[in-house]
Enzyme design. Structure first.
Site, short mmCIF file in Angstrom:
data_model
loop_
_atom_site.label_atom_id
_atom_site.label_comp_id
_atom_site.label_asym_id
_atom_site.label_seq_id
_atom_site.Cartn_x
_atom_site.Cartn_y
_atom_site.Cartn_z
CB CYS A 34 -0.32 -0.08 1.48
SG CYS A 34 -2.06 -1.24 1.91
CG ASP A 438 18.67 35.24 -14.37
OD1 ASP A 438 18.28 34.47 -15.64
OD2 ASP A 438 18.08 35.77 -14.24
#
Length: 479
Positions: A34, A438
């Site tokens: 499960c 950046d």
């Protein structure tokens, strides 16, 4: 993979969904495995054991729980966090490489012998490459059984099984039900759709900033290839054919409609779309760490569950990054749209506004210089890299070694750390990439009062990619 069994059992006892997909619980007395959040009665501690993957549980003789469907959960964030052999192999297996090229193809992509790959995966994950691929086929087959009207013979071969008998045996062994029983059960919950079209609900771990992912992709969307009207949609170039995907984030899942020219591409398409939306991330771990920084804390609390958008096609991201270098996002979008209009392949069956596939590296290598504008040196770099990808000299895929890929990319004139880092972040799902060069990221940091980004970011490891998304968002919101 080490699993803290005591912590795992506490997660099972509390039915904590954050751990779904991170490990599997198997119950000896029932022979069933499960997900940790399964609503069934919690088994006694002495009756359970834990596995890293569903394939390992299946190899040990357990079958899937039909109540909690343990294969229909987010994948483990380990596969992106880990850049080792097991993590790289799992990304390739989920993309269907074993079905297409066998274990020899997997080993070749990883750069190791078949024997070494098998030994390492068995030791790390408790299952061989073939067992892991079998679990992948079973999951794909269940999706097709429950969401299409394809015949079972077509389902079997579309999912990658070699024969109808192998398909039937696997479905019975994994789900303790026949294909007919699975399809009858599905009719109670959702309508079946036609062949070639599949409606899916893609799971994720809460919280999930789906709007942020759509906004990121919307700003970079290429007309004809992508559409962002109400959600996100795009064309797909897949191993066996083409397709389109339309995705709409919902509170507890992402609605996805796939149209495929060849249903064998279902598993690969789903894996790529999950990477695109970063659905297997562990947002609680990310947010917990980043809120420890006073400058980031209010942004994390404002946008919990931020994701790092990934990719559906490695070469496409490389070429988009190269074309977008040193120009604005809007200018890059215009250039890419012009390139696609000229060199993109038209779909035989357009899906509304989705009409065109992103150009192949071969097409860009041959004719890109006739369409692209800008410095001659940059256009030559794009042409050279495109030719290397088209010839196979540069192989950009989800199982690539991050460091080796960076070295290969930066060996080309005109490619530096920003481009290689961006590619690793989006193609490989690397969670710990910061792009200090950046401009927008630096502006976002400054607006948050962060002056020494390199030094400050060391405390954000191993989630610097997610911190970078917050900095990008800060620049946009405060511009």
């Amino acid at each position: 993979m080490f699993i803290d069994t005591e912590r795992g059992y506490r997660a099972v006892a509390s039915r904590d969904p954050r751990f779904d997909g991170q490990f599997i619980l198997a119950v000896r007395t029932t022979g069933i495995y499960c997900r940790p959040s399964c609503p069934a009665t919690t088994p006694k501690r002495r009756n359970v054991e834990f596995y890293a993957t569903a394939a390992a549980a299946q190899a040990a003789g357990y079958r899937a729980c039909r109540r909690c469907l343990p294969d229909a959960v987010p994948g483990s964030p380990e596969w992106n966090l880990r850049a080792d052999l097991a993590g790289r192999a799992m990304r390739l297996i989920s993309d269907g490489i074993v079905e297409r090229e066998g274990v020899p193809g997997l080993a070749t992509r990883l750069g190791y012998s078949e024997r070494h790959v098998t030994r390492m995966l068995t030791a790390e994950l408790g299952a061989s490459p073939l067992a892991l691929a079998r679990a992948h086929r079973a999951h794909s087959a269940r999706l097709l059984i429950e969401t299409t009207t394809l015949s079972f013979a077509d389902v079997a071969f579309a999912a990658g099984f070699a024969s109808i008998r192998q398909f039937n045996d696997t479905i019975r062994a994994v789900f303790a039900a026949t294909p007919t029983q699975l399809r009858i059960g599905a009719k109670r919950h959702r309508p079946l759709t036609t062949a070639g079209k599949v409606n899916l609900r893609l799971a994720f771990r809460q919280p999930f900033d789906g709007t942020g992912v759509v906004d990121f992709l919307k700003a970079r969307a290429v007309t004809g290839v992508e559409d962002t009207d109400g959600g996100y949609a795009r064309t797909l170039r897949l191993p066996h054919g083409t397709g389109t995907a339309r995705m709409y984030p919902a509170p507890d899942h992402v609605d996805c409609t796939l149209r495929l020219s060849d249903m064998r591409d279902l598993g690969s398409a789903v894996a790529r779309l999950r990477r695109l939306f970063d659905l297997d991330a562990d947002p609680c771990a990310v947010d917990e760490l980043l809120t420890k920084d006073p400058a980031l804390e209010p942004w994390v609390l404002k946008t919990p569950g931020i994701r790092v958008p990934g990719s559906v096609d490695g070469p496409e991201i490389v070429l988009r990054a190269l074309i977008g270098q040193q120009i604005t996002v809007a200018a890059a979008r215009t250039a890419l749209t012009r390139l696609t209009d000229a060199l993109g392949e038209r779909l035989e069956a357009p899906d509304g506004t989705l009409t065109t596939l992103f150009p192949t590296p071969a097409a860009i290598a041959e004719h890109g210089a006739e369409v692209l504008t800008g410095p001659r040196k940059r256009i030559e770099t794009i042409r050279t890299v495109s030719a290397a990808i088209a010839s196979g000299d540069l192989d950009v895929h989800v199982g690539a070694d991050p460091d080796e890929l960076a070295v290969r990319l930066e060996a080309f004139s005109g490619i530096g750390p920003w481009t290689s880092g961006y590619v690793k972040m989006r193609v490989l799902g690397a969670p710990d990439i910061l792009l200090p060069g950046d401009v927008a990221l630096r502006k976002g940091a400054e607006k948050l009062g962060i002056t020494d980004l390199a030094a400050r970011s060391t405390a954000w490891a191993p989630w610097r990619s997610y911190a970078g998304m917050h900095l990008w968002r800060a620049d946009l919101r405060t511009s």
